[in-house]
Design a protein around this motif. Structure first.
Motif, PDB file in Angstrom:
ATOM      1  N   ASP A 110     -11.559   4.921  29.655  1.00  0.00           N
ATOM      2  CA  ASP A 110     -11.168   3.551  29.979  1.00  0.00           C
ATOM      3  C   ASP A 110      -9.698   3.387  29.599  1.00  0.00           C
ATOM      4  N   PRO A 111      -8.871   2.880  30.477  1.00  0.00           N
ATOM      5  CA  PRO A 111      -7.448   2.728  30.157  1.00  0.00           C
ATOM      6  C   PRO A 111      -7.195   1.936  28.875  1.00  0.00           C
ATOM      7  N   ARG A 112      -8.094   1.000  28.569  1.00  0.00           N
ATOM      8  CA  ARG A 112      -7.930   0.240  27.325  1.00  0.00           C
ATOM      9  C   ARG A 112      -8.043   1.138  26.106  1.00  0.00           C
ATOM     10  N   LEU A 113      -8.911   2.145  26.174  1.00  0.00           N
ATOM     11  CA  LEU A 113      -9.042   3.083  25.055  1.00  0.00           C
ATOM     12  C   LEU A 113      -7.797   3.950  24.909  1.00  0.00           C
ATOM     13  N   ILE A 114      -7.229   4.326  26.036  1.00  0.00           N
ATOM     14  CA  ILE A 114      -5.993   5.117  25.995  1.00  0.00           C
ATOM     15  C   ILE A 114      -4.872   4.293  25.385  1.00  0.00           C
ATOM     16  N   TRP A 115      -4.765   3.026  25.779  1.00  0.00           N
ATOM     17  CA  TRP A 115      -3.735   2.157  25.200  1.00  0.00           C
ATOM     18  C   TRP A 115      -4.000   1.904  23.716  1.00  0.00           C
ATOM     19  N   LEU A 116      -5.263   1.796  23.329  1.00  0.00           N
ATOM     20  CA  LEU A 116      -5.602   1.625  21.917  1.00  0.00           C
ATOM     21  C   LEU A 116      -5.168   2.853  21.108  1.00  0.00           C
ATOM     22  N   LEU A 117      -5.449   4.032  21.619  1.00  0.00           N
ATOM     23  CA  LEU A 117      -5.023   5.251  20.933  1.00  0.00           C
ATOM     24  C   LEU A 117      -3.502   5.303  20.827  1.00  0.00           C
ATOM     25  N   PHE A 118      -2.808   4.963  21.901  1.00  0.00           N
ATOM     26  CA  PHE A 118      -1.346   4.924  21.880  1.00  0.00           C
ATOM     27  C   PHE A 118      -0.850   3.938  20.822  1.00  0.00           C
ATOM     28  N   ALA A 119      -1.455   2.755  20.760  1.00  0.00           N
ATOM     29  CA  ALA A 119      -1.062   1.744  19.765  1.00  0.00           C
ATOM     30  C   ALA A 119      -1.312   2.250  18.351  1.00  0.00           C
ATOM     31  N   LEU A 120      -2.437   2.921  18.125  1.00  0.00           N
ATOM     32  CA  LEU A 120      -2.729   3.461  16.795  1.00  0.00           C
ATOM     33  C   LEU A 120      -1.709   4.525  16.391  1.00  0.00           C
ATOM     34  N   ILE A 121      -1.328   5.358  17.337  1.00  0.00           N
ATOM     35  CA  ILE A 121      -0.313   6.377  17.050  1.00  0.00           C
ATOM     36  C   ILE A 121       1.015   5.714  16.687  1.00  0.00           C
ATOM     37  N   MET A 122       1.409   4.702  17.452  1.00  0.00           N
ATOM     38  CA  MET A 122       2.676   4.008  17.176  1.00  0.00           C
ATOM     39  C   MET A 122       2.634   3.291  15.821  1.00  0.00           C
ATOM     40  N   ILE A 123       1.522   2.655  15.506  1.00  0.00           N
ATOM     41  CA  ILE A 123       1.390   1.965  14.209  1.00  0.00           C
ATOM     42  C   ILE A 123       1.439   2.978  13.074  1.00  0.00           C
ATOM     43  N   PHE A 124       0.724   4.092  13.220  1.00  0.00           N
ATOM     44  CA  PHE A 124       0.750   5.136  12.199  1.00  0.00           C
ATOM     45  C   PHE A 124       2.172   5.653  12.004  1.00  0.00           C
ATOM     46  N   TRP A 125       2.873   5.876  13.116  1.00  0.00           N
ATOM     47  CA  TRP A 125       4.249   6.371  13.076  1.00  0.00           C
ATOM     48  C   TRP A 125       5.151   5.396  12.319  1.00  0.00           C
ATOM     49  N   LEU A 126       5.034   4.131  12.629  1.00  0.00           N
ATOM     50  CA  LEU A 126       5.858   3.117  11.977  1.00  0.00           C
ATOM     51  C   LEU A 126       5.517   2.988  10.496  1.00  0.00           C
ATOM     52  N   VAL A 127       4.247   2.816  10.188  1.00  0.00           N
ATOM     53  CA  VAL A 127       3.837   2.557   8.808  1.00  0.00           C
ATOM     54  C   VAL A 127       4.155   3.732   7.893  1.00  0.00           C
ATOM     55  N   ARG A 128       3.994   4.957   8.355  1.00  0.00           N
ATOM     56  CA  ARG A 128       4.242   6.097   7.475  1.00  0.00           C
ATOM     57  C   ARG A 128       5.726   6.244   7.114  1.00  0.00           C
ATOM     58  N   ASN A 129       6.602   5.568   7.841  1.00  0.00           N
ATOM     59  CA  ASN A 129       8.030   5.632   7.550  1.00  0.00           C
ATOM     60  C   ASN A 129       8.553   4.386   6.833  1.00  0.00           C
ATOM     61  N   LEU A 130       7.682   3.447   6.514  1.00  0.00           N
ATOM     62  CA  LEU A 130       8.058   2.264   5.747  1.00  0.00           C
ATOM     63  C   LEU A 130       7.748   2.487   4.273  1.00  0.00           C
ATOM     64  N   PRO A 131       8.448   1.808   3.374  1.00  0.00           N
ATOM     65  CA  PRO A 131       8.244   2.032   1.942  1.00  0.00           C
ATOM     66  C   PRO A 131       6.778   1.855   1.491  1.00  0.00           C
ATOM     67  N   PHE A 132       6.086   0.831   1.989  1.00  0.00           N
ATOM     68  CA  PHE A 132       4.708   0.614   1.553  1.00  0.00           C
ATOM     69  C   PHE A 132       3.722   1.613   2.166  1.00  0.00           C
ATOM     70  N   GLY A 133       4.153   2.375   3.178  1.00  0.00           N
ATOM     71  CA  GLY A 133       3.304   3.372   3.809  1.00  0.00           C
ATOM     72  C   GLY A 133       3.638   4.799   3.407  1.00  0.00           C
ATOM     73  N   ALA A 134       4.388   4.937   2.333  1.00  0.00           N
ATOM     74  CA  ALA A 134       4.818   6.268   1.885  1.00  0.00           C
ATOM     75  C   ALA A 134       3.617   7.181   1.594  1.00  0.00           C
ATOM     76  N   PHE A 135       2.461   6.599   1.253  1.00  0.00           N
ATOM     77  CA  PHE A 135       1.294   7.424   0.981  1.00  0.00           C
ATOM     78  C   PHE A 135       0.812   8.159   2.237  1.00  0.00           C
ATOM     79  N   LEU A 136       1.251   7.725   3.416  1.00  0.00           N
ATOM     80  CA  LEU A 136       0.887   8.390   4.674  1.00  0.00           C
ATOM     81  C   LEU A 136       1.859   9.511   5.042  1.00  0.00           C
ATOM     82  N   ALA A 137       2.939   9.640   4.290  1.00  0.00           N
ATOM     83  CA  ALA A 137       3.945  10.669   4.580  1.00  0.00           C
ATOM     84  C   ALA A 137       3.977  11.662   3.422  1.00  0.00           C
ATOM     85  N   ALA A 138       3.513  12.860   3.713  1.00  0.00           N
ATOM     86  CA  ALA A 138       3.500  13.877   2.649  1.00  0.00           C
ATOM     87  C   ALA A 138       4.385  15.045   3.032  1.00  0.00           C
TER      88      ALA A 138
END
Length: 138
Positions: A110-138
């Motif tokens: 379903d295209p909505r699932l593909i867009w959801l996965l894309f959004a999750l990847i973008m959020i993960f990418w952003l958060v892991r590079n912010l100070p409060f998301g440092a625990f996601l960047a090892a």
């Protein structure tokens, strides 16, 4: 009547090839430690910007998973750890369809699932590079 097993076997060539390729990659990463300098190239995005991409740490994550170090793998890249069962599910679904002689799905999802996965990847990418998301960047 013997053509059905032959057709099923032919249909399993592609899933078997993907399984062999994935196993070879995991075996190689298990043997050639990505934690040691010089074995693998640096992530181009990390080298150019100093920020981690969503895939940074994936080789080290696969290495840890191959050695049964689940907590280390989660600490390195939780997104990669989450994607492994998802990829296994889609591979298994494809393999079962081929074994039963059914064609592969013409529509991936379903295209909505593909867009959801894309959004999750973008959020993960952003958060892991912010100070409060440092625990996601090892």
């Amino acid at each position: 009547m013997r053509t059905a097993p032959i057709m099923a076997a032919r249909g399993l060539r592609a899933p078997a090839g993907v399984l062999v390729a994935a196993a070879a990659v995991v075996a190689f990463v298990a043997v050639v430690d990505p934690n040691e300098q010089g074995h693998y190239p640096t992530c181009p995005f990390l080298a150019l910007t100093g920020y981690q991409c969503p895939g940074c740490g994936s080789l080290r994550t696969l290495h840890a998973l191959a050695h049964g170090q689940f907590t280390d793998a989660v600490a390195l890249n939780v997104f990669t750890v989450a994607m492994v069962p998802l990829l296994a599910f889609f591979w298994l679904r494809w393999t079962v369809a081929r074994a039963r002689g059914r064609p592969a799905r013409t529509r991936a999802a379903d295209p909505r699932l593909i867009w959801l996965l894309f959004a999750l990847i973008m959020i993960f990418w952003l958060v892991r590079n912010l100070p409060f998301g440092a625990f996601l960047a090892a």
